[in-house]
Design a protein around this motif. Structure first.
Motif, PDB file in Angstrom:
ATOM      1  N   UNK A 143      -3.611  15.387   1.789  1.00  7.29           N
ATOM      2  CA  UNK A 143      -2.824  16.235   2.361  1.00  7.29           C
ATOM      3  C   UNK A 143      -2.390  15.839   3.851  1.00  7.29           C
ATOM      4  N   UNK A 144      -0.956  15.697   3.823  1.00  7.08           N
ATOM      5  CA  UNK A 144      -0.462  15.199   5.182  1.00  7.08           C
ATOM      6  C   UNK A 144       0.136  16.546   5.736  1.00  7.08           C
ATOM      7  N   UNK A 145      -0.875  16.874   6.740  1.00  2.00           N
ATOM      8  CA  UNK A 145      -0.690  18.006   7.623  1.00  2.00           C
ATOM      9  C   UNK A 145       0.437  18.838   7.815  1.00  2.00           C
ATOM     10  N   UNK A 146       1.276  18.487   8.821  1.00  2.00           N
ATOM     11  CA  UNK A 146       2.286  19.464   9.126  1.00  2.00           C
ATOM     12  C   UNK A 146       3.578  19.467   8.200  1.00  2.00           C
ATOM     13  N   UNK A 147       3.651  18.016   7.523  1.00  4.62           N
ATOM     14  CA  UNK A 147       4.756  18.076   6.631  1.00  4.62           C
ATOM     15  C   UNK A 147       4.571  18.839   5.188  1.00  4.62           C
ATOM     16  N   UNK A 148       3.102  19.180   5.015  1.00  7.45           N
ATOM     17  CA  UNK A 148       2.750  19.764   3.791  1.00  7.45           C
ATOM     18  C   UNK A 148       3.229  21.205   4.011  1.00  7.45           C
ATOM     19  N   UNK A 149       2.879  21.734   5.175  1.00  5.15           N
ATOM     20  CA  UNK A 149       3.433  23.125   5.644  1.00  5.15           C
ATOM     21  C   UNK A 149       4.775  23.412   5.533  1.00  5.15           C
ATOM     22  N   UNK A 150       5.668  22.449   5.995  1.00  6.47           N
ATOM     23  CA  UNK A 150       7.101  22.315   5.834  1.00  6.47           C
ATOM     24  C   UNK A 150       7.387  22.305   4.377  1.00  6.47           C
ATOM     25  N   UNK A 161     -13.066  21.250  -0.641  1.00  7.76           N
ATOM     26  CA  UNK A 161     -14.154  20.180  -0.333  1.00  7.76           C
ATOM     27  C   UNK A 161     -13.554  18.842  -1.085  1.00  7.76           C
ATOM     28  N   UNK A 162     -13.612  17.702  -0.390  1.00  6.45           N
ATOM     29  CA  UNK A 162     -13.353  16.459  -0.550  1.00  6.45           C
ATOM     30  C   UNK A 162     -11.909  16.128  -0.380  1.00  6.45           C
ATOM     31  N   UNK A 163     -11.235  17.112   0.345  1.00 10.60           N
ATOM     32  CA  UNK A 163      -9.803  16.651   1.010  1.00 10.60           C
ATOM     33  C   UNK A 163      -9.744  15.474   1.820  1.00 10.60           C
ATOM     34  N   UNK A 164      -8.745  14.386   1.400  1.00  9.38           N
ATOM     35  CA  UNK A 164      -8.712  13.517   2.382  1.00  9.38           C
ATOM     36  C   UNK A 164      -7.315  13.751   3.165  1.00  9.38           C
ATOM     37  N   UNK A 165      -7.516  13.725   4.395  1.00 11.85           N
ATOM     38  CA  UNK A 165      -6.396  14.127   5.223  1.00 11.85           C
ATOM     39  C   UNK A 165      -5.785  12.843   5.913  1.00 11.85           C
ATOM     40  N   UNK A 166      -4.329  12.830   5.945  1.00  6.31           N
ATOM     41  CA  UNK A 166      -3.627  11.703   6.368  1.00  6.31           C
ATOM     42  C   UNK A 166      -3.924  11.372   7.779  1.00  6.31           C
ATOM     43  N   UNK A 213       0.711  -1.329   0.048  1.00  9.80           N
ATOM     44  CA  UNK A 213       0.027  -0.132   0.079  1.00  9.80           C
ATOM     45  C   UNK A 213       0.875   0.938  -0.222  1.00  9.80           C
ATOM     46  N   UNK A 214       0.550   2.302  -0.795  1.00  8.92           N
ATOM     47  CA  UNK A 214       1.073   3.507  -0.686  1.00  8.92           C
ATOM     48  C   UNK A 214       0.835   4.399   0.344  1.00  8.92           C
ATOM     49  N   UNK A 215       1.342   5.152   1.097  1.00  6.09           N
ATOM     50  CA  UNK A 215       0.990   6.175   2.018  1.00  6.09           C
ATOM     51  C   UNK A 215      -0.079   7.129   1.593  1.00  6.09           C
ATOM     52  N   UNK A 216      -0.271   7.348   0.584  1.00  4.61           N
ATOM     53  CA  UNK A 216      -1.429   8.302  -0.013  1.00  4.61           C
ATOM     54  C   UNK A 216      -2.372   7.456  -0.555  1.00  4.61           C
ATOM     55  N   UNK A 217      -2.524   6.183  -0.536  1.00  9.69           N
ATOM     56  CA  UNK A 217      -3.675   5.376  -1.263  1.00  9.69           C
ATOM     57  C   UNK A 217      -4.973   5.835  -1.048  1.00  9.69           C
ATOM     58  N   UNK A 218      -5.398   6.584   0.045  1.00  8.32           N
ATOM     59  CA  UNK A 218      -6.605   7.025   0.502  1.00  8.32           C
ATOM     60  C   UNK A 218      -7.042   8.194  -0.420  1.00  8.32           C
ATOM     61  N   UNK A 219      -6.125   8.776  -1.150  1.00  9.86           N
ATOM     62  CA  UNK A 219      -6.520   9.888  -2.371  1.00  9.86           C
ATOM     63  C   UNK A 219      -7.626   9.307  -3.460  1.00  9.86           C
ATOM     64  N   UNK A 220      -7.175   7.849  -3.433  1.00  4.00           N
ATOM     65  CA  UNK A 220      -8.082   7.305  -4.626  1.00  4.00           C
ATOM     66  C   UNK A 220      -9.018   6.512  -4.278  1.00  4.00           C
ATOM     67  N   UNK A 221     -10.121   6.460  -4.942  1.00  3.82           N
ATOM     68  CA  UNK A 221     -11.418   5.583  -4.910  1.00  3.82           C
ATOM     69  C   UNK A 221     -12.369   5.685  -6.013  1.00  3.82           C
TER      70      UNK A 221
END
Length: 418
Positions: A336-343, A363-368, A296-304
């Motif tokens: 989006x991966x919270x704090x890491x995306x801000x950095x 709207x529709x953002x999936x947060x890690x 599984x990829x860390x961002x797999x929940x982006x896709x459905x």
């Protein structure tokens, strides 16, 4: 969905802040599946999720003898009490599940993948050979035999040069870089190597950012490499910037990329969940495969799909003998991966001297981490993230003070001698 069959999130690497595993737990837990997980301690984000049916606390390093890892997994299977869908959360776990599938089949439902294939795909050198065999474009790469050969390669190819740890388990035992790293000159390369004489790295051609785009494909393939679910997306940012893990991405249509990924898996007979990273090179108009993660990829929940099926649910349905409902991919979603995306956004803005794109969620953002129906893992992650930042700041401050003290000692010694 018939959700009676349990699932186990399997880890072989120490990574308590792994949002991909949490995503797998949530997507199956929301469907009513009893999900168990291997966790480092009882306070990891995964361990405090409301969707967790049971946890097995086992600090993992990826360095343990596989002959001990397999009996441990079999013990977890016996404790759960019935055959369980195993979900690999890292490359090393995927390799072990495939190579010991015959022994593990007593308690676990696993994809019918050739036992040696995940190890070859997780190897940067092995992936290059597979791409060459099947005509898949990939950046020019080479695995130097030793330090001298690597330095010579830099002089021949020129800089910047991309470095990656060569093998799945080697990256834990003898890492040269902590992640995909861009080296800009020979001095930087020598500093990175230190005293290492035989670095286990893959050197890869650098595709400049101004002529490149980063794309990802996530898919699930059944027996024989038949793709049952293929998703495509565009990578906006990563941490570390330009070379690390995805921190913000879009779900976007790309039929050509979907075809390339599905065709590759069919040719090599890959079965299971996969996360593929591509770099589109505008200079020749080709998508070049840079990573194939057989898990599984860390961002797999982006896709459905429009039926709510992602790659983990697709695997669960297939391994439990249920049909996978056909439906198109939902486009326009953001991850989006919270704090890491801000950095990452801050670092990108400083380098490019302009405001970064896509700062605010939509709207529709999936947060890690953050989820309305499961908020506690986000709190646990915030605490751990704060602790990590504090420790690194303290180390940096201590190193700075030691460096200043050494300079003062050198100056005072020189003054006395003068």
């Amino acid at each position: 969905m018939d959700h009676d069959v349990p699932a186990l999130l399997v880890k072989a690497v120490h990574c308590p802040q792994q949002h991909g595993g949490l995503g797998a737990l949530r997507t199956l837990g929301r469907a009513g599946v009893p999900v168990h997980a291997m966790v480092e301690d009882q306070f990891t984000p995964t361990a405090v999720s409301r969707h967790l049916a049971g946890r097995f606390t086992l600090p993992t390093t990826g360095l343990a003898d596989p002959r001990l890892f397999v009996p441990t997994l079999l013990g977890f299977g016996r404790a759960i009490g019935r055959r369980t869908v195993a979900v690999a959360a890292d490359d090393e776990a995927a390799v072990l599940l495939a190579e010991y599938s015959e022994r593990l089949a007593k308690w676990f439902l696993l994809p019918e993948v050739p036992p040696t294939l995940p190890r070859r795909l997780a190897s940067k050198e092995g992936l290059g050979r597979i791409c060459a065999e099947h005509g898949v474009p990939t950046p020019r790469s080479r695995a130097p035999a030793d330090r001298v050969a690597l330095v010579g390669l830099g002089r021949d190819w020129g800089y910047p040069l991309v470095l990656k740890n060569r093998e799945a388990f080697t990256r834990l035992r003898a890492p040269i870089v902590s992640h995909t790293t861009v080296v800009h000159d020979e001095g930087e390369l020598l500093d990175l190597l230190g005293s290492c004489r035989e670095p286990a790295v893959l050197a890869q051609e650098y595709i400049p950012d101004d002529v490149a785009e980063d794309w990802i494909t996530h898919l699930y393939c059944g027996a024989g490499g038949v793709a049952h679910a293929v998703f495509t997306g565009y990578k906006v940012r990563s941490w570390p910037p330009y070379s690390g893990a995805t921190t913000r991405a879009w779900s976007r249509p790309n039929p050509e990329l979907a075809r390339l990924a599905g065709e590759l898996c069919r040719r090599i007979g890959y079965s299971g969940v996969a996360d593929l990273g591509w770099r589109f090179d505008r200079r020749d108009g080709r998508y070049k495969l840079v990573d194939f993660n057989p898990r599984i990829g860390a961002q797999f929940r982006l896709f459905e799909t429009w039926h709510g099926v992602d790659v983990v649910r697709a695997m669960y349905l297939d391994l439990t003998g249920q049909p996978i409902p056909g439906a198109p991919q939902r486009y326009g979603r953001m991850f989006v991966v919270g704090q890491l995306d801000v950095l990452s956004a801050a670092a990108s803005a400083r380098r490019e001297r302009r405001m970064p794109q896509a700062l605010l969620p939509r709207r529709g953002t999936e947060r890690a981490w953050l989820s309305r129906d499961d908020p506690i893992p986000a709190v646990a992650e915030a605490v751990r993230f704060g602790g990590t930042v504090t420790r690194r700041f303290a180390r940096a401050t201590a190193d700075s003070w030691r460096s200043r003290a050494r300079r003062r000692n050198v100056l005072s010694t020189g003054a006395r001698r003068w």
